[in-house]
Each structure stands twice: as structure tokens, then as C-alpha cells.
Design an enzyme around this catalytic site. Structure first.
Site, PDB file in Angstrom:
ATOM      1  N   ARG A  46       0.840  -1.201   0.000  1.00  0.00           N
ATOM      2  CA  ARG A  46       0.000   0.000   0.000  1.00  0.00           C
ATOM      3  C   ARG A  46       0.877   1.255   0.000  1.00  0.00           C
ATOM      4  O   ARG A  46       0.517   2.273  -0.583  1.00  0.00           O
ATOM      5  CB  ARG A  46      -0.932   0.001   1.216  1.00  0.00           C
ATOM      6  CG  ARG A  46      -1.747   1.300   1.353  1.00  0.00           C
ATOM      7  CD  ARG A  46      -2.905   1.138   2.327  1.00  0.00           C
ATOM      8  NE  ARG A  46      -2.488   0.638   3.620  1.00  0.00           N
ATOM      9  CZ  ARG A  46      -2.003   1.395   4.625  1.00  0.00           C
ATOM     10  NH1 ARG A  46      -1.836   2.699   4.451  1.00  0.00           N
ATOM     11  NH2 ARG A  46      -1.688   0.848   5.776  1.00  0.00           N
ATOM     12  N   TYR A  98     -16.542  15.512 -16.630  1.00  0.00           N
ATOM     13  CA  TYR A  98     -16.943  14.111 -16.510  1.00  0.00           C
ATOM     14  C   TYR A  98     -17.996  13.956 -15.412  1.00  0.00           C
ATOM     15  O   TYR A  98     -17.879  14.525 -14.329  1.00  0.00           O
ATOM     16  CB  TYR A  98     -15.705  13.270 -16.206  1.00  0.00           C
ATOM     17  CG  TYR A  98     -15.990  11.855 -15.798  1.00  0.00           C
ATOM     18  CD1 TYR A  98     -16.777  11.020 -16.591  1.00  0.00           C
ATOM     19  CD2 TYR A  98     -15.460  11.342 -14.623  1.00  0.00           C
ATOM     20  CE1 TYR A  98     -17.037   9.721 -16.205  1.00  0.00           C
ATOM     21  CE2 TYR A  98     -15.705  10.026 -14.237  1.00  0.00           C
ATOM     22  CZ  TYR A  98     -16.491   9.228 -15.028  1.00  0.00           C
ATOM     23  OH  TYR A  98     -16.755   7.937 -14.656  1.00  0.00           O
ATOM     24  N   ASP A 170      -8.040  17.686 -15.681  1.00  0.00           N
ATOM     25  CA  ASP A 170      -8.134  16.289 -16.097  1.00  0.00           C
ATOM     26  C   ASP A 170      -7.684  16.227 -17.555  1.00  0.00           C
ATOM     27  O   ASP A 170      -8.285  16.838 -18.431  1.00  0.00           O
ATOM     28  CB  ASP A 170      -9.590  15.818 -15.948  1.00  0.00           C
ATOM     29  CG  ASP A 170      -9.773  14.337 -16.260  1.00  0.00           C
ATOM     30  OD1 ASP A 170      -9.060  13.826 -17.151  1.00  0.00           O
ATOM     31  OD2 ASP A 170     -10.633  13.702 -15.638  1.00  0.00           O
ATOM     32  N   LYS A 195      -8.474   4.756 -19.728  1.00  0.00           N
ATOM     33  CA  LYS A 195      -8.811   5.155 -21.092  1.00  0.00           C
ATOM     34  C   LYS A 195      -7.607   5.002 -22.029  1.00  0.00           C
ATOM     35  O   LYS A 195      -7.126   3.896 -22.238  1.00  0.00           O
ATOM     36  CB  LYS A 195      -9.355   6.578 -21.076  1.00  0.00           C
ATOM     37  CG  LYS A 195     -10.405   6.856 -19.989  1.00  0.00           C
ATOM     38  CD  LYS A 195     -11.586   5.922 -20.017  1.00  0.00           C
ATOM     39  CE  LYS A 195     -12.764   6.369 -19.173  1.00  0.00           C
ATOM     40  NZ  LYS A 195     -12.571   6.390 -17.720  1.00  0.00           N
TER      41      LYS A 195
END
Length: 379
Positions: A46, A98, A170, A195
Site C-alpha cells: 500500500r 466528466y 483532467d 482510457k
């Protein structure tokens, strides 16, 4: 060094791992510490992992950043960046964003006490008017999702820094291959690596980069404490995707240009949104800050019924959520990317029920045209 070369070699030292041609997948949750009082470079997955470190190094290098971070999804990257702010802080956010970003701002972070004003970020006067003494950042997308509105990166960062606040964007639609917002003095750049960076519809991933050491330290703390990290297998797939990003996007945007012109001429199509078209609003600004138009198109049919019939009739593209993959993907924003908005809110953003978002893939353009032509018959 040319970006095409960087994409293949970024984040990986070929002297490591006995000359392996790609970074190994370190499928390990923990790491042995010979000295329990002095931890080595890696201790717990982590906190860090060699495969994730390679991806984070790569995206930082490609964006021209000093610090990179990999998260479990694009919205995990967005949410982790939003955690930089405190209850009572105010954000000015581009209205055409978005739907997932809109949703998390108007639900989770609204409950947290983060205040948001949505404005047309192409209107610089409106952006300035929306600022308050509590404003801590301006957040935008360009080209925006879904109708590809163009915002002036340099102008937004100037407004932000004149008011001693952050400029955040973004960059999913463009990727660092086509657009590098840090070159225009943005503070943080976010990607949904699901994407174009992944590029094959087989991972869910998010990335963020910054040049600001203090912001990086805070993001690093959030990444570790919140734990929305990207697993090593998906990190490896994202690295693999980066290697072919240039050839994919170059081909996809060439096809997108042809498809946009074809759609523009088709009598059944009401409107086409694409930065490569001469009449696209903000086109001149876009080509001052980006190296190409990208491979995202939005278009409207004349009625919602026609749009739905078209989506039910096409054979080649996926009709699905997401974008940026090797296969073409058609999305219906009113029930997919922007479903979290009310009909009124969607209308304010130009997201109507006849709008379709088109992520152009690597298929033959001639095949796509034939498929679209058949699907548009009698619509």
C-alpha cells in the site's frame, strides 16, 4: 528526446532486473526488512511497490513532472486530489466535466463540506466572478467531456496563480502525448488511465502528477492513508499501454478527423463536435496548447428516438461506458457518463438525449463509415 521514444522507455531502468525487456510484476504485499529499525525502499505494497513505482515514474516523466501517483481508478485519483482540501473550502469547476467528477463533488465532498461553483470555464470573466475568498482551486477539463469545449490553459492558470489558488485539470482525453498542462503552469494533472493510457479496455486505473513538492507530500500521505492504490498487475498493463500510446493515438485521431467530416456531411446528423473541425469553438486555442485534435467526437442526431435506434443498429463499435480503447466505443451520456446529473443540469451543459459520444478506435475507417451508414438508414 522525442515523446515516442519516451513512451517506450519511461519509468524503466534497463540495467535493473537482469536486463529484462519490461518491468516485472511484483505480486507482493510485503517486503522483508533485514534491519527492523531501518526500513528498505519497499516495506508494504500500500505504501509502495516496484511495479507501481515504475508507472508513477513513467507518468511523471511523460507529463514533465517531478512526482507521479497511481490510483485504483480515475475517480480515485480525482477524489484523492480533492482530499487536499478542507471542509469550508470552495472550488470553481468547469461546468462541462466528466459526470463521475460532478457526482463525487455534489455528493461525497458536498457532505464533507466542500463547496463547488460550476461555471463555463471557456468564459474567463465568469471564472473570475465565481472566485470567493474561500476559493482554493480552479478545476477544468479541456477538451471537455462530452462536448469537447476548449478552455485556455494558460489563461486559467494565470487567474489561479494571481489569486494564489491551484490550477487542476483532467487530461484524460489528450494524454501527455498530445497535451502537457504543466507546461502551462498547472499545479496538478489527473488522468483516468483506464482510457487511452491503458488503451485496451482491460484495466481501471488513475494517475496524478505535480511539480509542487508540498502538494506531492500531501498527495503521498493521502495515497498511503486512504489506500486507493493501483495493484501491480494493473500497473504493468498501464506501462504496457504507454508503449503503444503514440501509434494508437496518431492512427485514432487520423480516423477521427475522417469520421468527423463524414458525420458533418451526413443529412441525418444535426451537429458534430470535434476540435479538428474548422468551425469548432476554441479550435485556435486548442492547437496552441495541444499537438492534435484527439480521437473523441460527439455528435447529435435530430431526435432521441433516432439516437437510440442508431445505437441499437451499429455492429462494429461497443455501445458502452468508457473510451480511449483500441475498439471504437459509442456512449450515450444521458444514461452513462452523465447519468448522475438531473435533466436540467444536463441541458445546461449541452448534454441532451440525442447526443452520442464517439471514441474512435483502430478499425478501418471505411468499415466504420459503412456500419454508421447502415445504422443511420431510415432513422
Amino acid at each position: 528526446m522525442d515523446m515516442r521514444t519516451k513512451l517506450i522507455h519511461a519509468g524503466f531502468d534497463k540495467k535493473l532486473y537482469d536486463g529484462a525487456s519490461s518491468v516485472p510484476v511484483f505480486q507482493a504485499s510485503t517486503f522483508h526488512q533485514p534491519n527492523p529499525l531501518k526500513f528498505g525502499k519497499y516495506c508494504y505494497a500500500r505504501v509502495d511497490n516496484p511495479t507501481r513505482h515504475a508507472l508513477e515514474t513513467a507518468i511523471a516523466e511523460l507529463e514533465g513532472a517531478k512526482f507521479g501517483f497511481a490510483f485504483a481508478s480515475g475517480i480515485a485519483a480525482v477524489s484523492s486530489v480533492l482530499m487536499l482540501f478542507q471542509p469550508g473550502d470552495h472550488l470553481v469547476v468547469g461546468i462541462d466535466i466528466y459526470g463521475g467528477t460532478y457526482q463525487v463533488l455534489t455528493t461525497v465532498f458536498k457532505q464533507w463540506g466542500l463547496q463547488t461553483t460550476f461555471v463555463d470555464s471557456t468564459n474567463l470573466i465568469a471564472v473570475k466572478k465565481a472566485l470567493t475568498p474561500r476559493t482554493k482551486a480552479i478545476i477544468i477539463e479541456t477538451p471537455s467531456n462530452p462536448i469537447l469545449k476548449i478552455t485556455d490553459l494558460a489563461a486559467i492558470s494565470k487567474i489561479a496563480h494571481e489569486n494564489k489558488i491551484l490550477a487542476i485539470t483532467d487530461n484524460t482525453f489528450m494524454t501527455p502525448f498530445l497535451q502537457k498542462p504543466l507546461d502551462f503552469n498547472f499545479d496538478i494533472v489527473i488522468h483516468s488511465a483506464t482510457k487511452y493510457i491503458g488503451g485496451h479496455s482491460d484495466i481501471v486505473a488513475g494517475l496524478a502528477v505535480t511539480n509542487n513538492k508540498k502538494l506531492a507530500q500531501k498527495l503521498r500521505m493521502i495515497q498511503i492513508a486512504f489506500g486507493a492504490i493501483l495493484g501491480p498487475q494493473d500497473c504493468w498493463l498501464a506501462i504496457r499501454g504507454l508503449k503503444t500510446l503514440a501509434v494508437r493515438i496518431n492512427t485514432q485521431q487520423e480516423s477521427a478527423q475522417q469520421m468527423a467530416l463524414w458525420l458533418l456531411r451526413h443529412p441525418k446528423i444535426k451537429k458534430v463536435y470535434y476540435p479538428g473541425l474548422k468551425n469548432h469553438p476554441g479550435r485556435d486555442i486548442h492547437f496552441k496548447q495541444a499537438k492534435g485534435p484527439g480521437a473523441m467526437i460527439a455528435f447529435e442526431l435530430k431526435t432521441a428516438a433516432s439516437a437510440l435506434k442508431f445505437l441499437r443498429s451499429v455492429k462494429i463499435p461497443l455501445v458502452a461506458v468508457s473510451l480511449g480503447s483500441v475498439e471504437s466505443i459509442l456512449s450515450y451520456p444521458v444514461v452513462m457518463s452523465h447519468a448522475a446529473m438531473s435533466p436540467k443540469q444536463r441541458r445546461e451543459r449541452g448534454v441532451n438525449d440525442s447526443l452520442i459520444r464517439f471514441s474512435v478506435g483502430l478499425e478501418s475507417v471505411d468499415d466504420l463509415k459503412k456500419d454508421f451508414a447502415n445504422a443511420l438508414k431510415n432513422r
